[in-house]
Write a protein that holds these residues in place. Structure first.
Motif, PDB file in Angstrom:
ATOM      1  N   MET A 139      40.166  43.700  40.217  1.00 45.95           N
ATOM      2  CA  MET A 139      40.857  42.794  41.116  1.00 45.95           C
ATOM      3  C   MET A 139      41.739  41.817  40.342  1.00 45.95           C
ATOM      4  N   LYS A 140      43.012  41.746  40.754  1.00 44.10           N
ATOM      5  CA  LYS A 140      43.959  40.785  40.183  1.00 44.10           C
ATOM      6  C   LYS A 140      43.814  39.438  40.888  1.00 44.10           C
ATOM      7  N   THR A 141      43.613  39.491  42.192  1.00 48.73           N
ATOM      8  CA  THR A 141      43.286  38.333  43.020  1.00 48.73           C
ATOM      9  C   THR A 141      42.137  38.764  43.927  1.00 48.73           C
ATOM     10  N   VAL A 142      41.693  37.873  44.795  1.00 48.77           N
ATOM     11  CA  VAL A 142      40.572  38.240  45.667  1.00 48.77           C
ATOM     12  C   VAL A 142      40.957  39.333  46.662  1.00 48.77           C
ATOM     13  N   SER A 143      42.249  39.594  46.829  1.00 51.79           N
ATOM     14  CA  SER A 143      42.680  40.602  47.796  1.00 51.79           C
ATOM     15  C   SER A 143      43.582  41.679  47.205  1.00 51.79           C
ATOM     16  N   GLU A 144      43.884  41.586  45.898  1.00 51.84           N
ATOM     17  CA  GLU A 144      44.852  42.507  45.298  1.00 51.84           C
ATOM     18  C   GLU A 144      44.212  43.301  44.156  1.00 51.84           C
ATOM     19  N   PRO A 145      43.954  44.604  44.381  1.00 51.60           N
ATOM     20  CA  PRO A 145      43.367  45.429  43.329  1.00 51.60           C
ATOM     21  C   PRO A 145      44.433  46.045  42.430  1.00 51.60           C
ATOM     22  N   PHE A 146      43.995  46.555  41.288  1.00 53.89           N
ATOM     23  CA  PHE A 146      44.867  47.331  40.413  1.00 53.89           C
ATOM     24  C   PHE A 146      43.996  48.288  39.609  1.00 53.89           C
ATOM     25  N   GLN A 147      44.610  49.221  38.916  1.00 54.99           N
ATOM     26  CA  GLN A 147      43.887  50.200  38.105  1.00 54.99           C
ATOM     27  C   GLN A 147      43.921  49.783  36.640  1.00 54.99           C
ATOM     28  N   LEU A 148      42.744  49.495  36.074  1.00 47.06           N
ATOM     29  CA  LEU A 148      42.615  49.088  34.677  1.00 47.06           C
ATOM     30  C   LEU A 148      42.396  50.317  33.806  1.00 47.06           C
ATOM     31  N   TRP A 149      43.150  50.419  32.709  1.00 49.07           N
ATOM     32  CA  TRP A 149      43.084  51.578  31.815  1.00 49.07           C
ATOM     33  C   TRP A 149      42.348  51.239  30.522  1.00 49.07           C
ATOM     34  N   ARG A 162      35.608  44.860  42.486  1.00 47.70           N
ATOM     35  CA  ARG A 162      35.706  44.437  43.891  1.00 47.70           C
ATOM     36  C   ARG A 162      34.339  44.012  44.424  1.00 47.70           C
ATOM     37  N   LEU A 163      33.286  44.719  44.013  1.00 50.43           N
ATOM     38  CA  LEU A 163      31.935  44.436  44.480  1.00 50.43           C
ATOM     39  C   LEU A 163      31.569  42.966  44.306  1.00 50.43           C
ATOM     40  N   TYR A 164      31.865  42.411  43.120  1.00 49.45           N
ATOM     41  CA  TYR A 164      31.447  41.041  42.845  1.00 49.45           C
ATOM     42  C   TYR A 164      32.404  40.022  43.457  1.00 49.45           C
ATOM     43  N   VAL A 165      33.662  40.380  43.607  1.00 51.28           N
ATOM     44  CA  VAL A 165      34.603  39.496  44.298  1.00 51.28           C
ATOM     45  C   VAL A 165      34.192  39.348  45.762  1.00 51.28           C
ATOM     46  N   GLN A 166      33.773  40.452  46.372  1.00 47.88           N
ATOM     47  CA  GLN A 166      33.340  40.395  47.766  1.00 47.88           C
ATOM     48  C   GLN A 166      31.996  39.682  47.904  1.00 47.88           C
ATOM     49  N   ARG A 167      31.172  39.754  46.892  1.00 47.69           N
ATOM     50  CA  ARG A 167      29.865  39.110  46.947  1.00 47.69           C
ATOM     51  C   ARG A 167      29.965  37.607  46.705  1.00 47.69           C
ATOM     52  N   PHE A 168      30.917  37.203  45.844  1.00 49.14           N
ATOM     53  CA  PHE A 168      31.084  35.786  45.510  1.00 49.14           C
ATOM     54  C   PHE A 168      32.529  35.354  45.753  1.00 49.14           C
ATOM     55  N   PRO A 169      33.001  35.430  46.993  1.00 48.10           N
ATOM     56  CA  PRO A 169      34.423  35.158  47.254  1.00 48.10           C
ATOM     57  C   PRO A 169      34.845  33.733  46.924  1.00 48.10           C
ATOM     58  N   GLU A 170      34.013  32.740  47.226  1.00 45.90           N
ATOM     59  CA  GLU A 170      34.393  31.349  46.970  1.00 45.90           C
ATOM     60  C   GLU A 170      34.508  31.067  45.477  1.00 45.90           C
ATOM     61  N   TYR A 212      35.241  33.458  43.075  1.00 43.44           N
ATOM     62  CA  TYR A 212      36.354  34.196  42.485  1.00 43.44           C
ATOM     63  C   TYR A 212      37.723  33.736  42.976  1.00 43.44           C
ATOM     64  N   VAL A 213      37.778  33.086  44.128  1.00 41.95           N
ATOM     65  CA  VAL A 213      39.062  32.565  44.553  1.00 41.95           C
ATOM     66  C   VAL A 213      39.527  31.472  43.583  1.00 41.95           C
ATOM     67  N   GLU A 214      38.587  30.799  42.931  1.00 39.70           N
ATOM     68  CA  GLU A 214      38.924  29.803  41.914  1.00 39.70           C
ATOM     69  C   GLU A 214      39.174  30.461  40.564  1.00 39.70           C
ATOM     70  N   VAL A 215      38.291  31.368  40.165  1.00 38.22           N
ATOM     71  CA  VAL A 215      38.432  32.048  38.876  1.00 38.22           C
ATOM     72  C   VAL A 215      39.757  32.799  38.790  1.00 38.22           C
ATOM     73  N   ARG A 237      27.690  31.990  34.814  1.00 34.37           N
ATOM     74  CA  ARG A 237      27.977  31.425  33.492  1.00 34.37           C
ATOM     75  C   ARG A 237      29.370  31.806  33.020  1.00 34.37           C
ATOM     76  N   LYS A 238      29.754  33.051  33.260  1.00 37.35           N
ATOM     77  CA  LYS A 238      31.107  33.468  32.898  1.00 37.35           C
ATOM     78  C   LYS A 238      32.144  32.702  33.710  1.00 37.35           C
ATOM     79  N   ALA A 239      31.863  32.507  34.989  1.00 36.72           N
ATOM     80  CA  ALA A 239      32.802  31.778  35.841  1.00 36.72           C
ATOM     81  C   ALA A 239      32.974  30.342  35.371  1.00 36.72           C
TER      82      ALA A 239
END
Length: 221
Positions: free
Chosen positions: A46-56, A115-123, A125-128, A171-173
């Motif tokens: 996830m690039k943002t809470v709503s925008e995915p991309f493919q990481l290589w 995406r799994l963790y962005v959806q689980r912790f939206p508030e 990741y919207v800051e991160v 902790r990472k956040a």
């Protein structure tokens, strides 16, 4: 992303692409010969809470049809012999220069989450994710090894997910938010230098760069 940060990303990506191109070709051939296809590991992040991309990345694990979740913990047994070396030296991330050139990620920022963790912790990741995700960053430098130790005790996907969610994500956040509040081109250059030193096997303190004591997660988080 500020124009200065984007300009630094493009400059570094182009400068590194030239010397690393033959290295990437050799690594791709070795992976193909020793481990077979696929050569690359492509994962939705996830690039943002709503925008995915493919990481290589270069593939470092044996493939399974039901792969999901973070790459540590119960998945450790799937690391290939060459995959361990690629991860230790961070050469598995050379293909991410393509993601930097595309603007999916920066050189420095929070590691792009699933995406799994962005959806689980939206508030959270919207800051991160107000910072563009990056190849390296404060959390990568100061918490990654501790994260590996925490996840190394996990033997099932469920246990890995629980430990990562409960003990790693917050902790990472916290470190990612420190970066968000203090980021600058100078700080980015410093973190890139520290990352290069660690990939080369040098202790951060021996490079004249602070950070070795902050690696204790209890202190830094």
């Amino acid at each position: 992303m500020t124009p200065g940060k984007r300009a630094l990303d493009l400059l570094l990506a182009l400068l590194l692409a030239i010397p690393l191109a033959p290295v990437a070709l050799v690594l791709a051939i070795l992976i193909l010969i020793r481990d077979g296809r696929p050569v690359f590991y492509v994962s939705e992040r996830m690039k943002t809470v709503s925008e995915p991309f493919q990481l290589w990345k270069f593939r470092t694990m044996t493939t399974v049809d039901t792969d999901s979740g973070v790459s540590g913990g119960d998945k450790a047994a799937r690391l290939t012999k060459h995959g361990r070396f690629l991860r230790r030296t961070r050469m598995d991330e050379i293909p991410q220069l393509w993601n930097v050139l595309r603007g999916d990620i920066s050189f420095v920022g929070p590691r792009p989450p699933l995406r799994l963790y962005v959806q689980r912790f939206p508030e959270l990741y919207v800051e991160v994710l107000k910072s563009r995700p990056g190849i390296t960053g404060l959390a990568t430098l100061y918490f990654h090894r501790h994260e590996e130790r925490l996840l190394s005790k996990c033997t099932t996907p469920q246990e890995t997910d629980a430990v990562y969610s409960r003990r790693c994500v917050p902790r990472k956040a916290a470190l990612d938010l420190i970066y968000r509040d203090r980021r600058s081109v100078g700080m980015d250059l410093r973190l890139i230098a520290m990352t290069a030193a660690r990939a080369a096997g040098r202790d951060l303190k021996s490079c004249g760069l602070p950070g070795s004591r902050r690696e204790r997660p209890g202190k830094s988080a």
